[in-house]
Design an enzyme around this catalytic site. Structure first.
Site, PDB file in Angstrom:
ATOM      1  N   ASN A   1      -2.095   0.170   7.050  1.00 16.29           N
ATOM      2  CA  ASN A   1      -1.536  -1.081   7.572  1.00 16.29           C
ATOM      3  C   ASN A   1      -0.605  -1.789   6.575  1.00 16.29           C
ATOM      4  O   ASN A   1      -0.444  -3.009   6.619  1.00 16.29           O
ATOM      5  CB  ASN A   1      -2.653  -1.999   8.071  1.00 16.29           C
TER       6      ASN A   1
ATOM      7  N   LYS B   1       0.841  -1.207   0.000  1.00 15.10           N
ATOM      8  CA  LYS B   1       0.000   0.000   0.000  1.00 15.10           C
ATOM      9  C   LYS B   1       0.879   1.262   0.000  1.00 15.10           C
ATOM     10  O   LYS B   1       2.091   1.190   0.279  1.00 15.10           O
ATOM     11  CB  LYS B   1      -0.923  -0.047   1.222  1.00 15.10           C
TER      12      LYS B   1
ATOM     13  N   TYR C   1     -12.297  -2.015  -3.512  1.00 12.69           N
ATOM     14  CA  TYR C   1     -12.799  -2.197  -2.150  1.00 12.69           C
ATOM     15  C   TYR C   1     -14.326  -2.094  -2.075  1.00 12.69           C
ATOM     16  O   TYR C   1     -14.866  -1.832  -0.997  1.00 12.69           O
ATOM     17  CB  TYR C   1     -12.133  -1.192  -1.214  1.00 12.69           C
TER      18      TYR C   1
ATOM     19  N   HIS D   1      -1.969  -5.457   1.653  1.00 13.46           N
ATOM     20  CA  HIS D   1      -3.238  -6.176   1.459  1.00 13.46           C
ATOM     21  C   HIS D   1      -2.921  -7.605   1.047  1.00 13.46           C
ATOM     22  O   HIS D   1      -1.991  -7.840   0.270  1.00 13.46           O
ATOM     23  CB  HIS D   1      -4.061  -5.516   0.336  1.00 13.46           C
TER      24      HIS D   1
ATOM     25  N   GLU E   1      -9.493 -10.845  -7.415  1.00 12.31           N
ATOM     26  CA  GLU E   1      -8.539  -9.737  -7.289  1.00 12.31           C
ATOM     27  C   GLU E   1      -7.404  -9.856  -8.314  1.00 12.31           C
ATOM     28  O   GLU E   1      -6.914  -8.843  -8.830  1.00 12.31           O
ATOM     29  CB  GLU E   1      -7.999  -9.692  -5.855  1.00 12.31           C
TER      30      GLU E   1
HETATM   31  P1  IDP Z   1      -8.024  -6.867   5.927  1.00 10.64           P
HETATM   32  O1  IDP Z   1      -7.218  -6.020   4.978  1.00 10.64           O
HETATM   33  O2  IDP Z   1      -7.226  -7.285   7.132  1.00 10.64           O
HETATM   34  O3  IDP Z   1      -8.717  -8.019   5.227  1.00 10.64           O
HETATM   35  P2  IDP Z   1     -10.627  -5.549   6.004  1.00 10.64           P
HETATM   36  O4  IDP Z   1     -11.558  -5.596   7.155  1.00 10.64           O
HETATM   37  O5  IDP Z   1     -10.981  -6.344   4.784  1.00 10.64           O
HETATM   38  O6  IDP Z   1      -9.155  -5.931   6.543  1.00 10.64           O
HETATM   39  O7  IDP Z   1     -10.467  -4.019   5.602  1.00 10.64           O
HETATM   40  C1  IDP Z   1      -9.843  -3.641   4.394  1.00 10.64           C
HETATM   41  C2  IDP Z   1      -8.901  -2.490   4.689  1.00 10.64           C
HETATM   42  O8  IDP Z   1      -9.659  -1.375   5.160  1.00 10.64           O
HETATM   43  C3  IDP Z   1      -7.885  -2.743   5.806  1.00 10.64           C
HETATM   44  O9  IDP Z   1      -6.739  -3.460   5.374  1.00 10.64           O
HETATM   45  C4  IDP Z   1      -7.552  -1.326   6.238  1.00 10.64           C
HETATM   46  O10 IDP Z   1      -6.635  -0.688   5.338  1.00 10.64           O
HETATM   47  C5  IDP Z   1      -8.911  -0.643   6.119  1.00 10.64           C
HETATM   48  N1  IDP Z   1      -9.661  -0.668   7.387  1.00 10.64           N
HETATM   49  C6  IDP Z   1     -10.224  -1.742   8.009  1.00 10.64           C
HETATM   50  N2  IDP Z   1     -10.843  -1.398   9.152  1.00 10.64           N
HETATM   51  C7  IDP Z   1     -10.674  -0.045   9.275  1.00 10.64           C
HETATM   52  C8  IDP Z   1     -11.086   0.916  10.265  1.00 10.64           C
HETATM   53  O11 IDP Z   1     -11.740   0.598  11.258  1.00 10.64           O
HETATM   54  N3  IDP Z   1     -10.706   2.204  10.031  1.00 10.64           N
HETATM   55  C9  IDP Z   1      -9.993   2.596   8.930  1.00 10.64           C
HETATM   56  N4  IDP Z   1      -9.597   1.717   7.985  1.00 10.64           N
HETATM   57  C10 IDP Z   1      -9.924   0.415   8.149  1.00 10.64           C
END
Ligand code: IDP
Ligand code: MG
Length: 133
Positions: free
Chosen positions: A113, A12, A50, A116, A127
């Site tokens: 984070n 990312k 997304y 992905h 994807e």
């Molecule tokens: P994942 O990437 O661990 O599968 P998901 O729940 O699918 O997590 O969420 C997709 C992406 O959305 C996350 O990797 C993160 O970048 C973002 N995200 C998830 N939860 C939050 C939140 O509570 N606040 C802001 N961004 C979030």
């Protein structure tokens, strides 16, 4: 012996300066890179990627973040690739992630984070098609 699978991995925008170490780590874990490209997601493409999260309160923050700079998209293969890569990546929130995971090492927040990884074989196929077909 477990089945060979493919999965989609994205470095990312917040982690692009660590791309070399991240890619080395993934290769050290036994993944092979089938295809790789660096690109910029515009808001439209990031929203499409997304779309599954469009009802979530963090959707616009996520789309803004993912379109804020370049990403590197990798099509990876390994035995048990999907679940294995999720383990290497760690939990969504880096502060909960296990030591040694990519998000623990390179992530700075629940949105920013670092990486992905596809969460299922079906989503991996979708994807990979989104970026490479
Ligand atoms: P994942 O990437 O661990 O599968 P998901 O729940 O699918 O997590 O969420 C997709 C992406 O959305 C996350 O990797 C993160 O970048 C973002 N995200 C998830 N939860 C939050 C939140 O509570 N606040 C802001 N961004 C979030
Ligand atoms: Mg997910």
């Amino acid at each position: 012996m477990q089945e060979m699978e493919e999965t989609l991995f994205i470095i990312k925008p917040d982690a692009i300066s660590h791309a070399e170490s991240i890619i080395k780590r993934v290769e050290d874990e036994g993944f092979e890179i089938i295809e790789k490209k660096r690109l910029n997601l515009d808001r439209k493409r990031a929203s499409e990627f997304y779309a599954i999260h469009k009802e979530k309160p963090f959707y616009s923050e996520l789309v803004n973040f993912m379109s804020s700079g370049p990403v590197i998209v990798l099509r990876l293969t390994r035995e048990d690739a999907v679940s294995y890569l999720r383990k290497v990546v760690g939990t969504t929130n880096p502060s909960d992630a296990a030591p040694g995971t990519l998000r623990k090492e390179f992530g700075s927040g629940v949105c920013t984070n670092a990486v992905h990884a596809s969460d299922s074989k079906a989503n991996a196929d979708k994807e990979i098609a989104f970026f490479f077909k």
